[in-house]
Design a protein around this motif. Structure first.
Motif, PDB file in Angstrom:
ATOM      1  N   PRO A  45       0.783  -1.247   0.000  1.00 52.81           N
ATOM      2  CA  PRO A  45       0.000   0.000   0.000  1.00 52.81           C
ATOM      3  C   PRO A  45       0.811   1.291   0.000  1.00 52.81           C
ATOM      4  O   PRO A  45       0.291   2.328  -0.394  1.00 52.81           O
ATOM      5  N   LEU A  46       2.072   1.273   0.395  1.00 57.74           N
ATOM      6  CA  LEU A  46       2.834   2.532   0.414  1.00 57.74           C
ATOM      7  C   LEU A  46       3.433   2.900  -0.948  1.00 57.74           C
ATOM      8  O   LEU A  46       3.904   4.016  -1.123  1.00 57.74           O
ATOM      9  N   PRO A 103       1.521   6.194  -2.511  1.00 55.48           N
ATOM     10  CA  PRO A 103       1.940   7.498  -1.977  1.00 55.48           C
ATOM     11  C   PRO A 103       3.413   7.821  -2.233  1.00 55.48           C
ATOM     12  O   PRO A 103       3.748   8.988  -2.477  1.00 55.48           O
ATOM     13  N   LEU A 104       4.292   6.832  -2.231  1.00 61.26           N
ATOM     14  CA  LEU A 104       5.708   7.113  -2.508  1.00 61.26           C
ATOM     15  C   LEU A 104       5.881   7.679  -3.916  1.00 61.26           C
ATOM     16  O   LEU A 104       6.609   8.645  -4.119  1.00 61.26           O
ATOM     17  N   GLU A 156       4.261  11.221  -4.091  1.00 62.74           N
ATOM     18  CA  GLU A 156       4.985  12.270  -3.364  1.00 62.74           C
ATOM     19  C   GLU A 156       6.404  12.465  -3.874  1.00 62.74           C
ATOM     20  O   GLU A 156       7.204  13.155  -3.247  1.00 62.74           O
ATOM     21  N   PHE A 207       8.952  10.332  -4.133  1.00 59.16           N
ATOM     22  CA  PHE A 207      10.016   9.655  -3.385  1.00 59.16           C
ATOM     23  C   PHE A 207      10.642   8.505  -4.173  1.00 59.16           C
ATOM     24  O   PHE A 207      11.380   7.695  -3.602  1.00 59.16           O
ATOM     25  N   HIS A 218      14.257   8.083  -3.572  1.00 59.61           N
ATOM     26  CA  HIS A 218      14.733   8.272  -2.198  1.00 59.61           C
ATOM     27  C   HIS A 218      15.106   6.908  -1.598  1.00 59.61           C
ATOM     28  O   HIS A 218      14.555   5.874  -1.965  1.00 59.61           O
ATOM     29  N   VAL A 226      14.406   5.615   1.223  1.00 59.27           N
ATOM     30  CA  VAL A 226      13.347   4.882   1.931  1.00 59.27           C
ATOM     31  C   VAL A 226      12.518   4.037   0.967  1.00 59.27           C
ATOM     32  O   VAL A 226      11.980   2.993   1.354  1.00 59.27           O
ATOM     33  N   GLU A 280      14.107   0.796   0.763  1.00 60.30           N
ATOM     34  CA  GLU A 280      13.856  -0.009   1.966  1.00 60.30           C
ATOM     35  C   GLU A 280      12.439  -0.576   1.992  1.00 60.30           C
ATOM     36  O   GLU A 280      12.210  -1.697   2.442  1.00 60.30           O
ATOM     37  N   ILE A 281      11.469   0.230   1.517  1.00 58.44           N
ATOM     38  CA  ILE A 281      10.083  -0.245   1.529  1.00 58.44           C
ATOM     39  C   ILE A 281       9.893  -1.321   0.463  1.00 58.44           C
ATOM     40  O   ILE A 281       9.169  -2.290   0.670  1.00 58.44           O
ATOM     41  N   TYR A 300      11.196  -4.336   2.113  1.00 58.55           N
ATOM     42  CA  TYR A 300      10.264  -4.770   3.151  1.00 58.55           C
ATOM     43  C   TYR A 300       9.098  -5.556   2.551  1.00 58.55           C
ATOM     44  O   TYR A 300       8.739  -6.631   3.010  1.00 58.55           O
ATOM     45  N   TYR A 301       8.497  -4.989   1.474  1.00 59.84           N
ATOM     46  CA  TYR A 301       7.330  -5.646   0.879  1.00 59.84           C
ATOM     47  C   TYR A 301       7.706  -6.878   0.060  1.00 59.84           C
ATOM     48  O   TYR A 301       6.957  -7.847   0.009  1.00 59.84           O
TER      49      TYR A 301
END
Lengths: 273, 273
Positions: B148-149, B152-153, B156, B158, B161, B163, B166-167, B170-171
């Motif tokens: 889900p992120l 928005p990443l 926005e 990103f 970036h 992060v 990293e996300i 993570y996913y």
């Protein structure tokens, strides 16, 4: 006027964030009944335009008026910043937002007259916090910073993930290296990241959560207009929750925020209002 | 039937993501006129309920029908997964989604019969990709994962970036350590993270973008129903863009995605349809 006194207070937000305001109202005004509306079908508001935020707010106020509310609290910084002026004269019910109370709290908190504001894109672009702080105290310097990823991070349960820490540092680095001594959490989701923000910003900066001051202002408004619910120790206050989508998900979240059990949440087709 | 052939194709999405599908249609079917609608007032769809997604899709289809479209492409995985079945029988215009073409492409791509799907919460919860892949190839194992992120990443800015990296890890960690050999980008925003996802997942996994296959399916549909625009080298195809909010922001984004200049974007009050 008994009816008017026992009538509920309407509280609305783009989603779940405004529950932090409703919680503060229930704490400070335990006799008041509350009708809460969360616009979960159209959340988030922070990236949308002023015209759209005004139209959404008008629909919600029309819905809350069908519940015969005696006053309305816009528990959403974006809608307070972008729609309050437009809707205030439009309805025959007092409407208040969270920006004025939040601004006042920051003006009272700052010693060195330098205040920071964090919020959504739309709130920061509106410049409303700066405008209102300057109308109260023209000598205060205001630094505003949009942190658009905070809301999705909270909503997706990343509160305690390492990336949240990094994004806090990314957004707030310039704020920390400035010499503000008070910072407004200008979005109702942000208090849910409060401990991490507090840790990063350090103890010398006062973190202002407008929810507390908003509940105080509501109390004053109800008192001045003779609309307080004097209360009846025989019965509990009534809290009703309405959303435009996904009632069960909202109810679960509400149960983690509110200090009592949220039994049912009703879905409203808000576009019909 | 000349009118029907020169009529535009309607393409819609919750916001800007579907532009990746419109771009592919304009590339593969250069003679077709396109009317695009992005529901920027109510974006995102990925966290909302099926009833709401169906209601939003019905309103948009009613709007597109006022533009006399000859066919409609739901260029949004969430709406394709949750609303296609409901709306298909309801209107006298052919409607197609991106899930069936994406599923077919993955079934054709996998050698070891193990496919991964990444998408929004709503898409993954619907289980629609698994259902459709199993109707085509019951022997294929499907692993679905909500990210889900990612939306928005991307929105926005990103994308590059640290992060985001990293996300992604993570996913997609569990996806990478499984032995899938094909993975569907089951959300129209995700192709905008393609190079980073590709880098993390490694070369042995085929990344499937349903946009390509969707344009192929549209071509076939128009051909079968004798609705192709035979084209006229004298004139350019007409592309019109409509949104429910923030036209200028949409136009700027569209100009970074589409291979031609997007001159104007019109705002529609979609709730009136």
């Amino acid at each position: 006027m008994e009816n008017r006194n026992t009538a509920p207070v309407g509280v609305f937000d783009s989603g779940v964030g405004g529950l932090t305001v409703a919680r503060e109202i229930s704490r400070q005004l335990p006799n008041e009944n509350i009708v809460y509306f969360g616009d979960t079908a159209r959340v988030p508001y922070g990236s949308k335009s002023q015209n759209t935020i005004i139209r959404f707010s008008e629909q919600i106020i029309r819905f809350l008026k069908t519940k015969e509310v005696k006053a309305i609290v816009i528990a959403c910084n974006t809608a307070s910043a972008l729609a309050l002026d437009a809707v205030r004269g439009e309805f025959d019910v007092p409407v208040m937002g969270v920006v004025i109370p939040g601004a006042r709290a920051a003006v009272e908190a700052t010693r060195n007259r330098k205040v920071g504001v964090v919020g959504t894109d739309a709130t920061v672009k509106s410049g409303m916090y700066t405008k209102i702080i300057h109308s109260m105290a023209p000598d205060v310097t205001v630094i505003e910073k949009a942190c658009p990823l905070f809301v999705p991070l909270v909503e997706e349960g990343f509160k305690d993930h390492v990336v949240t820490q990094e994004i806090i540092e990314y957004y707030l680095e310039s704020m920390r290296s400035s010499d503000i001594d008070a910072m407004i959490l200008g979005c109702t989701h942000y208090p849910l990241l409060r401990s991490k923000i507090r840790e990063y910003m350090g103890e010398k900066i006062q973190i202002v959560n407008p929810a507390y001051e908003t509940a105080m202002d509501l109390k004053k408004l109800l008192h001045e207009q003779g609309m307080e619910n004097s209360g009846d120790t025989e019965r509990h206050s009534i809290y009703s929750f309405y959303v435009s989508d996904a009632a069960e998900k909202f109810r679960r979240f509400a149960n983690t925020v509110m200090p009592f059990d949220v039994p049912t949440t009703n879905v409203v087709n808000i576009e019909e209002y």
